[in-house]
Design a protein around this motif. Sequence first.
Motif, PDB file in Angstrom:
ATOM      1  N   TYR A 240      -1.498  -5.410   5.559  1.00 56.56           N
ATOM      2  CA  TYR A 240      -2.856  -5.337   5.005  1.00 56.56           C
ATOM      3  C   TYR A 240      -3.881  -4.886   6.047  1.00 56.56           C
TER       4      TYR A 240
ATOM      5  N   ALA B  28      -9.056  -5.768   2.118  1.00 59.96           N
ATOM      6  CA  ALA B  28      -7.740  -5.642   2.742  1.00 59.96           C
ATOM      7  C   ALA B  28      -7.692  -6.431   4.047  1.00 59.96           C
TER       8      ALA B  28
ATOM      9  N   GLU C  63      -3.634  -1.235   6.024  1.00 63.46           N
ATOM     10  CA  GLU C  63      -4.318  -0.674   4.856  1.00 63.46           C
ATOM     11  C   GLU C  63      -5.828  -0.660   5.068  1.00 63.46           C
TER      12      GLU C  63
ATOM     13  N   PRO D 274       0.826  -1.206   0.000  1.00 61.82           N
ATOM     14  CA  PRO D 274       0.000   0.000   0.000  1.00 61.82           C
ATOM     15  C   PRO D 274       0.862   1.259   0.000  1.00 61.82           C
TER      16      PRO D 274
END
Length: 445
Positions: A219, A200, A222, A97
């Motif tokens: 993740y 995500a 994110e 990201p």
Amino acid sequence: MPDADRPQELPARLLTDPEMINACRVRDFATIFRLMKTRAGIYPSMIARRCELTPSRVGEVIAGRRQLLQDVIERIADGLRIPGHMLGLARRPWETPQALVTTEREAPQQPDPEQQTPESLPSPDVDSILALATRTSLSTATLEAFHASIEDYWKRDNQHGGEALRPAIVGQLRYVVGLLKESRAPAIQNGLYGVAAELARLTGWTHFDARQYNQARTYFTEALQLAKEIDDRQFMANVLACMSLQATYQDKPADSLALVTAAQDQARSSLGTTPRVLSMLSMREAFAHATLGARDSTHRAIGEAHRHFGQVRASDADPSWVAYFDEPKLLVDTGIAHGRLGEAATAEPLIADALRREDRSNQRGRAFHSFWLARTQLDQGKLDQACHTATEALESASTVSSERVTGHLREFYDQLAPSRQEPVALAFEARLRALLPPVSGSPHP
């Protein structure tokens, strides 16, 4: 590069297409380029521009007359946004990201003289015009379709594990994040942020379940950022609760408690937070306290979880992501919290009751909960029962790709050390060797 010049993400339907997956696996770039054109509207001239190749070289690849070197394959992965793992490459820098990138990407290598022919390539304006032909309008029906696919991902994750699903989930995540770059009606845009946040978190969960903790944290972070864009505090609480659970696995109980406390703060600051959500968060708090060995605090958090669950009503507007937290899940988590404290006699009947009542299609859950039942039985000296229960856990675990679960079962094997030569322990070991692959470097299953 400026946002306007960034390569567009590939459609999820292409990244999850079996023909595309197989072509990437064997590096059949003729097929890859053909699929790019027919299913994503990315023409050979656009491929040449994005990948710093000449049109003639692209044509030779399509005709099967050109083999590609490693550096060219990497340029194709980066230019066309093909996730590295699909082509047997390391994770590409752009897959992280953007907000989490801490180092500059290396400058691209200078192209060889054959590639220095920009006059033979179409202008960015032409690329944009061609790309317009592939865009589709979005509506509430599109959002509903995204949510339906996420529900299906979770179902399959419970049944089989998330390892095989991850390429499809990541592809869809990047596709949705790409859609967010365009201007849309607020309701649709907010809905897309919600979808991206869920994807995500799901991606983070598949990494967590595989004990790939650094990737999971990336993740999860994110997902937090995406949910924050639309001020979805309940979902932020959900992600923080996942991160709290991961911290218990990393033997960071203080971090676990801090994260779940932040989750509860987020949930309480949202007017729409339901009792089911608060109950789930209280149970995660109990896990954190139990990992710290704080008995009174664990019991208090368990009491709060049951108090909130007693307020659950069928008419509550629960988020879809908390629907899994039903009464059997409350019971089994209560048992696990007691088990973490060493209160095996209290934990065993709770976990056993939950196992009898929970959904039998959730193979990973059944394997995980059976492990905890076996552990509580072993803690009470019930060797025969414990080995029988652990063998049942093995049967479920063998159908699921989950390093978290198989790791627990290997831990159970370690706990059998004092009784390793007993017939029931030997039978369990034989079954463990037959059903689960050995860990590299480990002397035992």
